[in-house]
Design a protein around this motif. Sequence first.
Motif, short mmCIF file in Angstrom:
data_model
loop_
_atom_site.label_atom_id
_atom_site.label_comp_id
_atom_site.label_asym_id
_atom_site.label_seq_id
_atom_site.Cartn_x
_atom_site.Cartn_y
_atom_site.Cartn_z
N ALA A 197 -23.04 26.67 -36.42
CA ALA A 197 -23.80 25.46 -36.09
C ALA A 197 -25.14 25.82 -35.47
CB ALA A 197 -23.01 24.59 -35.13
N GLN A 198 -26.22 25.38 -36.12
CA GLN A 198 -27.56 25.59 -35.58
C GLN A 198 -27.94 24.36 -34.76
OE1 GLN A 198 -29.37 28.43 -35.93
NE2 GLN A 198 -27.57 29.28 -36.94
N GLY A 199 -28.23 24.55 -33.49
CA GLY A 199 -28.62 23.44 -32.64
C GLY A 199 -27.47 22.66 -32.07
N SER A 200 -26.23 23.07 -32.35
CA SER A 200 -25.08 22.40 -31.77
C SER A 200 -23.99 23.41 -31.46
CB SER A 200 -24.53 21.31 -32.70
OG SER A 200 -23.99 21.88 -33.86
N LEU A 201 -23.14 23.06 -30.52
CA LEU A 201 -22.01 23.90 -30.12
C LEU A 201 -20.74 23.18 -30.55
CD1 LEU A 201 -23.34 24.61 -26.52
CD2 LEU A 201 -23.44 26.17 -28.47
N ASP A 222 -20.01 13.31 -24.48
CA ASP A 222 -21.13 12.39 -24.70
C ASP A 222 -22.06 12.34 -23.49
OD1 ASP A 222 -20.19 11.79 -27.21
OD2 ASP A 222 -19.37 9.82 -26.68
N ALA A 223 -21.47 12.38 -22.29
CA ALA A 223 -22.29 12.35 -21.08
C ALA A 223 -23.14 13.61 -20.96
CB ALA A 223 -21.39 12.19 -19.85
N VAL A 224 -22.55 14.76 -21.29
CA VAL A 224 -23.29 16.03 -21.24
C VAL A 224 -24.41 16.03 -22.27
CG1 VAL A 224 -23.12 18.53 -21.64
CG2 VAL A 224 -21.36 17.35 -20.29
N ASN A 225 -24.12 15.55 -23.48
CA ASN A 225 -25.15 15.50 -24.52
C ASN A 225 -26.30 14.57 -24.13
OD1 ASN A 225 -23.76 17.28 -26.15
ND2 ASN A 225 -22.78 15.70 -27.39
N ALA A 226 -25.96 13.47 -23.47
CA ALA A 226 -27.00 12.53 -23.04
C ALA A 226 -27.94 13.14 -22.01
CB ALA A 226 -26.34 11.27 -22.45
N GLN A 227 -27.47 14.19 -21.33
CA GLN A 227 -28.29 14.88 -20.33
C GLN A 227 -28.97 16.13 -20.91
OE1 GLN A 227 -28.89 13.79 -17.15
NE2 GLN A 227 -27.78 11.94 -17.79
N ILE A 242 -23.12 19.29 -27.86
CA ILE A 242 -21.73 19.64 -28.19
C ILE A 242 -21.28 18.74 -29.33
CG2 ILE A 242 -19.36 19.71 -27.36
CD1 ILE A 242 -20.58 20.09 -24.52
N GLU A 243 -20.80 19.35 -30.39
CA GLU A 243 -20.28 18.61 -31.53
C GLU A 243 -18.75 18.71 -31.51
OE1 GLU A 243 -20.84 18.46 -36.43
OE2 GLU A 243 -21.84 20.01 -35.24
N PHE A 244 -18.11 17.57 -31.37
CA PHE A 244 -16.65 17.52 -31.21
C PHE A 244 -16.02 17.17 -32.54
CE2 PHE A 244 -12.95 15.13 -29.00
CZ PHE A 244 -12.20 16.30 -28.93
N LEU A 245 -15.35 18.16 -33.17
CA LEU A 245 -14.74 17.98 -34.48
C LEU A 245 -13.23 17.84 -34.32
CD1 LEU A 245 -16.62 20.82 -36.43
CD2 LEU A 245 -17.34 18.46 -36.08
N THR A 246 -12.64 16.85 -34.95
CA THR A 246 -11.20 16.62 -34.85
C THR A 246 -10.55 16.63 -36.23
OG1 THR A 246 -11.39 14.19 -34.95
CG2 THR A 246 -11.52 15.21 -32.78
N ALA A 269 -22.28 34.27 -21.38
CA ALA A 269 -23.48 35.10 -21.23
C ALA A 269 -24.26 35.17 -22.54
CB ALA A 269 -23.07 36.51 -20.80
N GLY A 270 -25.55 35.53 -22.44
CA GLY A 270 -26.38 35.76 -23.60
C GLY A 270 -27.11 34.52 -24.07
N LYS A 271 -28.11 34.74 -24.90
CA LYS A 271 -28.91 33.64 -25.41
C LYS A 271 -28.12 32.75 -26.36
CE LYS A 271 -33.27 32.69 -27.81
NZ LYS A 271 -34.47 33.29 -28.46
N ASP A 272 -27.33 33.39 -27.23
CA ASP A 272 -26.52 32.66 -28.19
C ASP A 272 -25.06 32.64 -27.73
OD1 ASP A 272 -28.66 32.23 -29.97
OD2 ASP A 272 -28.43 34.29 -30.73
N ILE A 273 -24.49 31.45 -27.64
CA ILE A 273 -23.10 31.32 -27.22
C ILE A 273 -22.21 31.50 -28.44
CG2 ILE A 273 -21.41 29.83 -26.11
CD1 ILE A 273 -23.74 28.32 -24.82
#
Length: 371
Positions: free
Chosen positions: A22-26, A54-59, A67-71, A320-324
């Motif tokens: 995912a580019q730009g999303s976790l 959703d609250a974290v993304n709004a901030q 954060i992309e939540f896939l179910t 840690a690190g730039k990319d999670i």
Amino acid sequence: MKRWVGLLASFATSIAMNGAFAQGSLRIGMVAGFSGPVAGIVRESAEGARLYFDAVNAQGGIRGQNIEFLTQDDKYNPATAAAAAKSLASQGVLALMLSRGTGPTEAMLPVLKENKLPLIAPATGAISLREPAQPWVYHLRASYQKEAERAVKHLVGIGVKRITIVQVNDPFGNDAGKGAIKGLDDLKLRALSNLRFDRNKPDLAPTMQAIARANIEAVVLIGPAYAVVEGVNALRAAGSTAHVATLSNNASSEFVKALGDNARGIVVTQLFPYERSTANPLVREALGLAKAAGHGELTPAQLEGFAAAKLVVETLKRAAGKDINRDAFAKALEGSRIDLGGLQVNYTEKEHNGLEFTDVSIVGPDGKFWR
């Protein structure tokens, strides 16, 4: 040309296994029974997780990434759970969370190992997933044995002595049943009987009629929601007013609705603080976000989902690190001590048990869980 195709395929597989698609999303995944016998409580736990994400993304998300939540729905089926976990792993999720049930969770273990994919806060208290510690599984809730032990000690604490255990005849029932027996042993008591029923065909009416005739004071009823509902209704139809205690796998509003008038007074163990207690920082935060989102109250399952999501977010922040990636995520959990808001979660290399918190609630006349 074939050599380049092979190299590209290998590279894509490597990226997916490290959770970096995912580019730009976790991406965080959830495989659980969104349909089938546990659908109600699964949906509630997912709602709680999404509330926090959703609250974290709004901030602004985590380091500018949402954060992309896939179910995916496993229909409470182990084979489907394994396939769904593999599917989400191929989509580059950093971790899975909130699987429901021992069988589906155990079926995911080979997928977790193969993909080096952490599983956070599975909704199962099975000892088989804790002893020894599974390297990719990080628990949040207490074990089935701990909560069954807590239920028994509550019943004895209110003066009950004549107790019987009625449990589903499967690994879940046998596991939790050991906790109930231990609780009685600690208090120098014995169950008057320890009865078992079939998960697929509970047929609890004859059992409950016999319990009513024996003048039992309390029943520890361990099983899936539909079986517990059948058992409680049969017990009341037989004229018994015995106390009934069940476990947190039935701590959902759907369970209460299914019982109707017979829900009142049922004891249900809980594994997180009281969802209406603003004295607890985690609950206060969750209630504040719920109200801001237009929801008046929380259920116990929603609070569990919220706590699990907060654990995921705190881990992402520590990675840690730039990319999670998955490796960084797992390393951030090992040896960590994370405060979720009045609840301290600690993981070591040899122990991934998370919290030991247990409590009891009673279904009140309003259909809510009272404590």
